[in-house]
Scaffold this active site. Sequence first.
Site, PDB file in Angstrom:
ATOM      1  N   ASP A  32       0.826  -1.209   0.000  1.00  4.95           N
ATOM      2  CA  ASP A  32       0.000   0.000   0.000  1.00  4.95           C
ATOM      3  C   ASP A  32       0.861   1.261   0.000  1.00  4.95           C
ATOM      4  O   ASP A  32       0.420   2.319   0.425  1.00  4.95           O
ATOM      5  CB  ASP A  32      -0.947  -0.015   1.209  1.00  4.95           C
ATOM      6  CG  ASP A  32      -0.186  -0.119   2.517  1.00  4.95           C
ATOM      7  OD1 ASP A  32       1.037  -0.403   2.466  1.00  4.95           O
ATOM      8  OD2 ASP A  32      -0.789   0.076   3.581  1.00  4.95           O
ATOM      9  N   HIS A 234      22.156   2.964 -20.130  1.00  7.50           N
ATOM     10  CA  HIS A 234      21.145   3.233 -19.093  1.00  7.50           C
ATOM     11  C   HIS A 234      21.589   2.725 -17.721  1.00  7.50           C
ATOM     12  O   HIS A 234      20.765   2.293 -16.926  1.00  7.50           O
ATOM     13  CB  HIS A 234      19.796   2.607 -19.485  1.00  7.50           C
ATOM     14  CG  HIS A 234      19.161   3.304 -20.638  1.00  7.50           C
ATOM     15  ND1 HIS A 234      18.144   2.748 -21.379  1.00  7.50           N
ATOM     16  CD2 HIS A 234      19.403   4.515 -21.193  1.00  7.50           C
ATOM     17  CE1 HIS A 234      17.793   3.587 -22.339  1.00  7.50           C
ATOM     18  NE2 HIS A 234      18.544   4.672 -22.247  1.00  7.50           N
ATOM     19  N   ASP A 251      24.944  11.641 -15.755  1.00  5.26           N
ATOM     20  CA  ASP A 251      23.816  12.131 -16.558  1.00  5.26           C
ATOM     21  C   ASP A 251      22.671  12.317 -15.578  1.00  5.26           C
ATOM     22  O   ASP A 251      22.075  11.345 -15.111  1.00  5.26           O
ATOM     23  CB  ASP A 251      23.469  11.096 -17.637  1.00  5.26           C
ATOM     24  CG  ASP A 251      22.331  11.566 -18.547  1.00  5.26           C
ATOM     25  OD1 ASP A 251      21.664  12.566 -18.216  1.00  5.26           O
ATOM     26  OD2 ASP A 251      22.120  10.914 -19.590  1.00  5.26           O
ATOM     27  N   ASP A 262      18.599  18.455 -18.479  1.00  7.98           N
ATOM     28  CA  ASP A 262      19.198  17.150 -18.780  1.00  7.98           C
ATOM     29  C   ASP A 262      20.654  17.386 -19.175  1.00  7.98           C
ATOM     30  O   ASP A 262      20.937  17.806 -20.294  1.00  7.98           O
ATOM     31  CB  ASP A 262      18.392  16.518 -19.933  1.00  7.98           C
ATOM     32  CG  ASP A 262      18.866  15.121 -20.298  1.00  7.98           C
ATOM     33  OD1 ASP A 262      19.723  14.571 -19.596  1.00  7.98           O
ATOM     34  OD2 ASP A 262      18.353  14.585 -21.296  1.00  7.98           O
ATOM     35  N   HIS A 341      23.218   5.726 -30.023  1.00 12.77           N
ATOM     36  CA  HIS A 341      21.970   6.469 -29.794  1.00 12.77           C
ATOM     37  C   HIS A 341      21.907   7.687 -30.707  1.00 12.77           C
ATOM     38  O   HIS A 341      22.837   7.966 -31.452  1.00 12.77           O
ATOM     39  CB  HIS A 341      21.845   6.863 -28.319  1.00 12.77           C
ATOM     40  CG  HIS A 341      22.998   7.665 -27.779  1.00 12.77           C
ATOM     41  ND1 HIS A 341      23.186   8.990 -28.093  1.00 12.77           N
ATOM     42  CD2 HIS A 341      24.032   7.326 -26.962  1.00 12.77           C
ATOM     43  CE1 HIS A 341      24.272   9.439 -27.468  1.00 12.77           C
ATOM     44  NE2 HIS A 341      24.810   8.443 -26.779  1.00 12.77           N
ATOM     45  N   HIS A 345      17.215  15.017 -28.200  1.00 17.44           N
ATOM     46  CA  HIS A 345      15.756  14.889 -28.136  1.00 17.44           C
ATOM     47  C   HIS A 345      15.173  16.217 -27.702  1.00 17.44           C
ATOM     48  O   HIS A 345      15.889  17.093 -27.219  1.00 17.44           O
ATOM     49  CB  HIS A 345      15.368  13.767 -27.166  1.00 17.44           C
ATOM     50  CG  HIS A 345      16.046  13.862 -25.821  1.00 17.44           C
ATOM     51  ND1 HIS A 345      15.571  14.660 -24.811  1.00 17.44           N
ATOM     52  CD2 HIS A 345      17.191  13.294 -25.346  1.00 17.44           C
ATOM     53  CE1 HIS A 345      16.387  14.563 -23.765  1.00 17.44           C
ATOM     54  NE2 HIS A 345      17.392  13.750 -24.065  1.00 17.44           N
ATOM     55  N   HIS A 352      12.250  13.466 -22.107  1.00 17.18           N
ATOM     56  CA  HIS A 352      12.114  13.129 -23.535  1.00 17.18           C
ATOM     57  C   HIS A 352      10.773  13.709 -23.921  1.00 17.18           C
ATOM     58  O   HIS A 352       9.739  13.068 -23.774  1.00 17.18           O
ATOM     59  CB  HIS A 352      12.172  11.617 -23.753  1.00 17.18           C
ATOM     60  CG  HIS A 352      13.530  11.044 -23.469  1.00 17.18           C
ATOM     61  ND1 HIS A 352      13.811   9.710 -23.474  1.00 17.18           N
ATOM     62  CD2 HIS A 352      14.717  11.655 -23.181  1.00 17.18           C
ATOM     63  CE1 HIS A 352      15.088   9.509 -23.192  1.00 17.18           C
ATOM     64  NE2 HIS A 352      15.654  10.678 -23.005  1.00 17.18           N
ATOM     65  N   GLU A 375      23.807  15.667 -27.395  1.00 20.47           N
ATOM     66  CA  GLU A 375      24.494  14.735 -26.497  1.00 20.47           C
ATOM     67  C   GLU A 375      25.177  13.575 -27.214  1.00 20.47           C
ATOM     68  O   GLU A 375      24.808  12.420 -27.027  1.00 20.47           O
ATOM     69  CB  GLU A 375      23.518  14.196 -25.453  1.00 20.47           C
ATOM     70  CG  GLU A 375      22.197  13.662 -26.015  1.00 20.47           C
ATOM     71  CD  GLU A 375      21.313  13.065 -24.930  1.00 20.47           C
ATOM     72  OE1 GLU A 375      21.813  12.251 -24.149  1.00 20.47           O
ATOM     73  OE2 GLU A 375      20.126  13.424 -24.860  1.00 20.47           O
ATOM     74  N   TYR A 379      31.282   5.003 -26.712  1.00 21.34           N
ATOM     75  CA  TYR A 379      31.298   3.997 -25.652  1.00 21.34           C
ATOM     76  C   TYR A 379      32.074   2.785 -26.151  1.00 21.34           C
ATOM     77  O   TYR A 379      31.641   2.114 -27.094  1.00 21.34           O
ATOM     78  CB  TYR A 379      29.857   3.604 -25.296  1.00 21.34           C
ATOM     79  CG  TYR A 379      28.965   4.817 -25.133  1.00 21.34           C
ATOM     80  CD1 TYR A 379      28.876   5.484 -23.913  1.00 21.34           C
ATOM     81  CD2 TYR A 379      28.264   5.334 -26.233  1.00 21.34           C
ATOM     82  CE1 TYR A 379      28.087   6.624 -23.782  1.00 21.34           C
ATOM     83  CE2 TYR A 379      27.484   6.471 -26.106  1.00 21.34           C
ATOM     84  CZ  TYR A 379      27.393   7.117 -24.884  1.00 21.34           C
ATOM     85  OH  TYR A 379      26.624   8.241 -24.763  1.00 21.34           O
ATOM     86  N   ARG A 396      30.118  10.823 -22.683  1.00 16.49           N
ATOM     87  CA  ARG A 396      28.982  11.543 -23.282  1.00 16.49           C
ATOM     88  C   ARG A 396      29.030  12.959 -22.734  1.00 16.49           C
ATOM     89  O   ARG A 396      29.387  13.164 -21.561  1.00 16.49           O
ATOM     90  CB  ARG A 396      27.648  10.873 -22.938  1.00 16.49           C
ATOM     91  CG  ARG A 396      26.434  11.644 -23.502  1.00 16.49           C
ATOM     92  CD  ARG A 396      25.106  10.866 -23.493  1.00 16.49           C
ATOM     93  NE  ARG A 396      24.636  10.521 -22.174  1.00 16.49           N
ATOM     94  CZ  ARG A 396      24.703   9.319 -21.637  1.00 16.49           C
ATOM     95  NH1 ARG A 396      25.246   8.320 -22.318  1.00 16.49           N
ATOM     96  NH2 ARG A 396      24.258   9.085 -20.416  1.00 16.49           N
ATOM     97  N   GLU A 398      26.515  16.374 -22.724  1.00 10.61           N
ATOM     98  CA  GLU A 398      25.136  16.753 -23.067  1.00 10.61           C
ATOM     99  C   GLU A 398      24.805  18.140 -22.555  1.00 10.61           C
ATOM    100  O   GLU A 398      24.959  18.430 -21.367  1.00 10.61           O
ATOM    101  CB  GLU A 398      24.174  15.737 -22.439  1.00 10.61           C
ATOM    102  CG  GLU A 398      22.708  16.107 -22.588  1.00 10.61           C
ATOM    103  CD  GLU A 398      21.756  15.020 -22.105  1.00 10.61           C
ATOM    104  OE1 GLU A 398      22.124  14.274 -21.163  1.00 10.61           O
ATOM    105  OE2 GLU A 398      20.649  14.909 -22.662  1.00 10.61           O
TER     106      GLU A 398
HETATM  107  N1  GLY Z   1      18.994  11.263 -19.419  1.00 14.51           N
HETATM  108  C1  GLY Z   1      18.268  10.835 -20.512  1.00 14.51           C
HETATM  109  C2  GLY Z   1      18.850  11.314 -21.746  1.00 14.51           C
HETATM  110  O1  GLY Z   1      19.918  11.872 -21.751  1.00 14.51           O
HETATM  111  O2  GLY Z   1      18.265  11.215 -22.787  1.00 14.51           O
HETATM  112 MN    MN Z   2      19.139  13.578 -22.915  1.00 17.95          MN
HETATM  113 MN    MN Z   3      20.764  12.916 -20.172  1.00 16.40          MN
END
Ligand code: GLY
Ligand code: MN
Ligand code: MN
Length: 446
Positions: A32, A234, A251, A262, A341, A345, A352, A375, A379, A396, A398
């Site tokens: 619950d 991820h 990230d 982000d 990737h 976005h 996103h 970004e 890798y 990465r 971003e």
């Molecule tokens: N943290 C999610 C992305 O960078 O898209």
């Molecule tokens: Mn992102």
């Molecule tokens: Mn990100």
Amino acid sequence: MKREQLTEFMRRMEPRSVAIVAGAREVTRSNDTHYRFRQDSDFYYLTGFDEPEAIAVISPEAEKPYTLFVRPRDPEKETWDGPRAGVEGAIERYGADAAFPIGDFCMKLQEILQGKRTLYYRLGTDHELDQKIIEEIARMRALGRRGVIPPHTITDTGVILHEMRLIKSESEIALIERAAEITAEAHREAMRAARPGMHEYEVEALIEYMFRRRGATPAYTSIVGSGENATVLHYSANNAAIREGDLLLIDAGAEFQGYAADITRTFPVSGRFNRPQREIYEVVLEAQKACIAMVRPGVSIDELHNRSVELLTEGLVHLGLLQGDLNELIEKEAYKKFYMHRLGHYLGMDVHDVGLYYVDGESRKLEPGMVITVEPGLYVARNQEAKEEYRGIGVRIEDDVLVTAEGHRVLTAGVPKEVEEIEQFIARARVEESSLNRSSFNANPS
Ligand code: GLY
Ligand code: MN
Ligand code: MN
């Protein structure tokens, strides 16, 4: 501000239409207990109403165009869960023209749908509500001889709403800027504090402390990956010990009053990049800066992505991680082993964010008021067939970029990303820290 958004939404609706927009439900964590409640972004955009179990009905041609169905006041429940706006508050505080207890929604559904040609409703997010609406439409069809007429078209609310959300207003931009500022501050703090011997979760805790102390929450699960964990896109376990010589990829982004930032930064915990780390880092950094420089109205998202592919592939060849003709490698998507990737976005209420990426089969062109992330990353997994010295390195970088009439504005420039800048920033932090330690040592000689 919400009222303007609601008015514009109504202006864009078809004649003889009605919209049903549902809020989010509480989500069970176990038994619950629930996850922290987070309102559905579409619903919040239109209503500003932040309680679970609410539905907005918008019917521009009705005498009362804006109705909210909400949880009624309930002293017993409010003792446990806190105050509710109730039906009265929905009208007085949230500006609804009419309000009813949520329990009345099904009973009123026929009346809501009667005689409308189009129903705006987003199927597929709340299955229980989907079912109720579909059943009601079927029931109404069977009553045709008595003049009961259900809508003949169901249109995704997103057709209007997501186009609106994609182009940010001044006040929305201000909130994203605030989220970006809070996020940048947290990343700087993490860059100062992270060092070998700490666990990734300690850095995660610091980042999220920096969000919470400014009244923000994480906009998504923070990624804090040291060493080869940075190569897992991820990664979210965040439970490894950080080792001397590791790069740390963070990230993480704050959500402030419904709007997200982000940011990703990758930096050496020991304060200096080693040669292979630096080589990979510079390829990513040059690609990132070149793509950001291209951001302006009229440029398509695919053009940006394709440029990142060209630059990263060129870099991979230069480093000896790919061999062969550049165009062929791009054609064969050889880079996907290391860059799997997309470049970025849309960013807004959702990290996103909503909005179409392709229109009539063509990659959409940027417009002023859009916010995107840029970004790129590389890798090299530990078990990847690749030059030994690069294995286990993930990078990465971003940033969040607002498209303006003149070009763009980077909203997250407040975190170092140039190699020298990062190294000097960390070195300065160490000096400040040791002088702080010395002065507190002097003050407390025991
Ligand atoms: N943290 C999610 C992305 O960078 O898209
Ligand atoms: Mn992102
Ligand atoms: Mn990100």
